[in-house]
Enzyme design. Structure first.
Site, PDB file in Angstrom:
ATOM      1  N   PRO A 126       0.804  -1.222   0.000  1.00  0.00           N
ATOM      2  CA  PRO A 126       0.000   0.000   0.000  1.00  0.00           C
ATOM      3  C   PRO A 126       0.842   1.280   0.000  1.00  0.00           C
ATOM      4  O   PRO A 126       2.008   1.264   0.368  1.00  0.00           O
ATOM      5  CB  PRO A 126      -0.791  -0.090   1.312  1.00  0.00           C
ATOM      6  N   ILE A 131       3.737   0.681  -8.726  1.00  0.00           N
ATOM      7  CA  ILE A 131       3.807   1.668  -9.802  1.00  0.00           C
ATOM      8  C   ILE A 131       2.581   2.566  -9.671  1.00  0.00           C
ATOM      9  O   ILE A 131       1.457   2.079  -9.542  1.00  0.00           O
ATOM     10  CB  ILE A 131       3.840   0.971 -11.177  1.00  0.00           C
ATOM     11  N   GLU A 167      -4.352  -3.643 -11.142  1.00  0.00           N
ATOM     12  CA  GLU A 167      -5.187  -2.498 -11.545  1.00  0.00           C
ATOM     13  C   GLU A 167      -4.410  -1.186 -11.588  1.00  0.00           C
ATOM     14  O   GLU A 167      -4.887  -0.158 -11.126  1.00  0.00           O
ATOM     15  CB  GLU A 167      -6.400  -2.383 -10.612  1.00  0.00           C
ATOM     16  N   GLU A 272      -9.856 -12.155 -10.013  1.00  0.00           N
ATOM     17  CA  GLU A 272     -10.944 -12.024  -9.036  1.00  0.00           C
ATOM     18  C   GLU A 272     -12.229 -12.315  -9.789  1.00  0.00           C
ATOM     19  O   GLU A 272     -12.370 -11.918 -10.950  1.00  0.00           O
ATOM     20  CB  GLU A 272     -11.061 -10.596  -8.483  1.00  0.00           C
TER      21      GLU A 272
END
Ligand SMILES: *[C@@H]1O[C@H](CO)[C@@H](O)[C@H](O)[C@H]1NC(C)=O
Ligand SMILES: *[C@@H]1O[C@H](CO)[C@@H](O)[C@H](O)[C@H]1NC(C)=O
Ligand SMILES: *[C@@H]1O[C@H](CO)[C@@H](O)[C@H](O)[C@H]1NC(C)=O
Ligand SMILES: *[C@@H]1O[C@H](CO)[C@@H](O)[C@H](O)[C@H]1NC(C)=O
Ligand SMILES: *[C@@H]1O[C@H](CO)[C@@H](O)[C@H](O)[C@H]1NC(C)=O
Ligand SMILES: *[C@@H]1O[C@H](CO)[C@@H](O)[C@H](O)[C@H]1NC(C)=O
Ligand SMILES: *[C@@H]1O[C@H](CO)[C@@H](O)[C@H](O)[C@H]1NC(C)=O
Ligand SMILES: *[C@@H]1O[C@H](CO)[C@@H](O)[C@H](O)[C@H]1NC(C)=O
Ligand SMILES: *[C@@H]1O[C@H](CO)[C@@H](O)[C@H](O)[C@H]1NC(C)=O
Length: 557
Positions: A126, A131, A167, A272
């Site tokens: 976190p 990136i 993501e 997921e």
């Protein structure tokens, strides 16, 4: 005889324990498919496994952003508590989003291996350990952090894949992060190979409009050199997909996406899945995902999520923990997923003997939905960046260890000031759309801050006040060479690629993660992506956004 063989057995066992080898079969990638040791096709039948960490409100998005995480593989008591429920669920894989490289993972990893469960491990952390989608770079601190994690997991036989990002790209205009993701894949692949690791390298993508997610996937799996080399390609592409809800059908929910990914040249799976409307979930999506229609493209998926993950869109967890964390209670979702997984039969097409070898096509051309250059940034070079930092006339000397909170603001401020003194921060910037990378764009944010401060100090005749930066700067009057000269001397030969080695000083990720000056707008456009991102955010593992190091050079551009 008998006693001798018992001794041998005990010795062998002790050896196995110490080396982490429990005889879990190796999974092999051939082209776009996975195979178990017996040569039959293998699929990921997984569940996401990470308790959510703390999160902070995000002014730029309708949901909160994680600031901390709980390492799910470092607490032997918790793993022992959960293992029977994972086994009963019938999973062969868990996906873990962040781990702390300073902790010991032997007990959990060995127990999982003994139970035949593989791990897909995201290398990101976190706040500043990924990136940054708003200002993408591939830098020494990230490479070192990823390597520190890999070093801790190299000895385990059940790491299926390392994800280098989750993501990171959430819209077409964010595809300029592509070259940095590919560079990360290149360097991590080279590092794993140097350590004789056969673990795969992956990326987990947000779902979205096929006009950009499909080209981005092709880009991540392509060979910019046009010589059918996989050196810069990921091995395994994950799609966070929640399209199949309730009593839908393959045709209604998965057919289009499956068709659009028909040409994918690497392994594809759902990193997921598990739409929770209606709730409780019936998990009919499982039979569709493992169906003969899906098998040519997808190698299974990871149900979201074992641990509770509450969002505005409902609950994604399938178990609850007692207040003291000692006992697990399963929900209807868990029971239904268990039934669905127990009915899965792996489609053995094609078997390994008939599997086409990997190919790496040329990269897709840039257009308005793929603004990713095929010129990749260099391998981040610790020694070169340290050489620079060491020789600068004015250096970032923070009064706090919480540098993440201030380094972005300092770079912005130094570059802004430098602009008014006739200079610029172009050396700091990297541009994934044009494929141009400034000399020190692969150095860590603190070194970049030092460099910008030194440039400003030198542009102002080395007056002490020009190196103050409200107490964040320290002059080095013995450093007589100019910052530009030092940069070219230290970094001129650091523009290429090489096999990275373990960093001299291992980062201490995790324990000091803090809320940085995150400026991420993770607000996605489509409903499916809101849902995906929301679940991610609540888990405490949504995209970890770093300092806004782009601000300074943007304003000068
Ligand atoms: C990128 O696209 C998103 C959504 O499509 C939009 O909100 C954002 O403003 C765009 N950013 C830039 C820099 O164009
Ligand atoms: C889904 O199908 C099952 C079995 O046919 C039925 O009992 C259930 O009501 C359906 N659920 C919805 C939301 O339509
Ligand atoms: C490990 O997990 C157990 C069960 O949740 C909990 O009681 C304990 O505090 C955890 N230990 C650490 C060090 O977090
Ligand atoms: C960009 O190119 C890809 C093929 O690489 C194509 O699928 C996509 O539709 C193109 N985008 C636009 C806006 O034409
Ligand atoms: C910078 O420092 C290094 C030691 O890290 C030294 O070897 C090198 O010569 C110095 N370079 C310049 C340009 O001063
Ligand atoms: C100051 O710079 C010189 C020359 O680059 C270097 O040798 C010295 O170690 C630096 N001192 C500090 C405190 O960084
Ligand atoms: C993130 O920030 C913390 C605190 O400033 C630091 O200790 C850690 O090294 C940073 N991690 C990376 C990957 O830069
Ligand atoms: C680090 O700084 C941020 C932003 O100022 C703050 O929210 C956070 O609490 C700080 N963390 C620590 C450990 O001081
Ligand atoms: C350092 O820089 C930060 C960010 O610009 C600022 O908030 C702080 O007051 C400065 N001084 C010290 C001593 O940290």
């Amino acid at each position: 005889m008998f006693s001798f063989s018992r001794v041998v057995t005990a010795f062998t066992l002790a050896l196995s324990l110490s080396s982490g080898v429990y005889g879990i079969g190796q999974i092999t990638r051939v082209g776009r498919y996975l195979y178990s040791a017996d040569g039959s096709r293998w699929y990921i039948k997984g569940v996401a496994y990470q308790e959510q960490g703390a999160s902070a409100p995000n002014p730029n998005a309708p949901f909160s952003e994680p600031t901390t995480f709980i390492d799910p593989l470092a607490n032997a008591t918790a793993c022992q508590r959960d293992l029977p429920f994972l086994q009963q669920l019938g999973v062969n894989t868990i996906r873990v989003y962040s781990v702390d490289a300073t902790l010991n993972h032997d007990s959990c990893m060995q127990a999982l291996s003994g139970a035949g469960i593989y791990v897909i491990l995201d290398l990101t952390l976190p706040v500043n350990g990924s990136i940054d989608r708003t200002a993408p770079t591939w830098t020494t601190n990230l490479l070192d952090s990823y390597i520190a994690t890999i070093n801790v997991f190299l000895k385990y036989d059940n790491v299926l894949a390392y994800n280098i990002g989750n993501e990171i790209v959430v819209s077409p205009n964010g595809t300029n992060a592509g070259p940095f993701i590919k560079a990360a894949a290149r360097d991590i692949k080279a590092y794993l190979k140097s350590k004789s690791s056969t673990a795969l390298v992956g990326y987990a993508a947000i779902d979205g409009d096929d006009t950009w997610i499909v080209p981005l996937a092709s880009y991540l799996a392509c060979d910019p050199s046009g010589s059918n080399s996989g050196n810069t390609a990921i091995d395994i592409y994950g799609l966070n997909n929640y399209e199949y809800c309730g009593n839908s059908t393959f045709a209604a929910s998965y057919a289009i996406k499956t068709g659009d990914f028909a040409g994918l040249n690497i392994v594809g799976y759902f990193s997921e899945f598990g739409c929770n409307n209606p709730s409780p979930r019936v998990w009919n999506d499982v039979s569709a995902l493992f169906s003969p229609q899906a098998a040519p493209v997808w190698s299974g998926g990871v149900a979201f999520s074992y641990f509770p993950a509450q969002s505005d869109l409902g609950q994604y967890g399938i178990i609850t923990l007692s207040a003291d964390g000692s006992t697990v209670t399963t929900s209807t979702d868990y029971n239904n997923l268990q039934i669905a997984y127990s009915n899965v039969k792996f489609v053995d097409v094609p078997p390994q003997t008939g599997a086409p070898a990997a190919t790496y096509p040329a990269c897709p051309a840039e257009n308005s939905t793929l603004i990713a250059s095929t010129t990749l940034p260099p391998t981040p070079n610790d020694a070169a960046c340290q050489c620079l930092d060491y020789n600068l006339s004015c250096r970032f000397n923070p009064q706090t260890s919480n540098t993440t909170a201030i380094v972005g603001a300092l770079i912005d401020s130094a570059c802004g000031l430098l602009g008014t003194s006739g200079g610029n921060c172009n050396d700091l910037a990297g541009n994934g759309q044009t494929g141009s990378y400034g000399l020190i764009s692969a150095c860590d944010p603190s070194t970049k801050a030092s460099y910008a401060m030194a440039l400003y100090y030198e542009a102002n005749k080395r007056q002490a006040t020009a190196c103050s930066f409200a107490g964040n700067g320290t002059e080095n009057t013995s450093a007589t060479a100019s910052a530009a000269v030092v940069a070219s001397s230290c970094l001129a030969s650091a523009t290429g690629t090489f096999v990275p080695t373990a960093p001299a000083t291992v980062n201490n990720p995790g324990t000091t993660s803090t809320s940085g000056s995150s400026s991420s707008s993770s607000k996605p456009g489509a409903a499916t992506t809101v849902l995906v991102s929301d679940s991610r955010a609540l888990l405490g593992v949504f995209l970890m956004v770093a300092v806004s190091v782009a601000g300074g050079f943007m304003s000068l551009a």
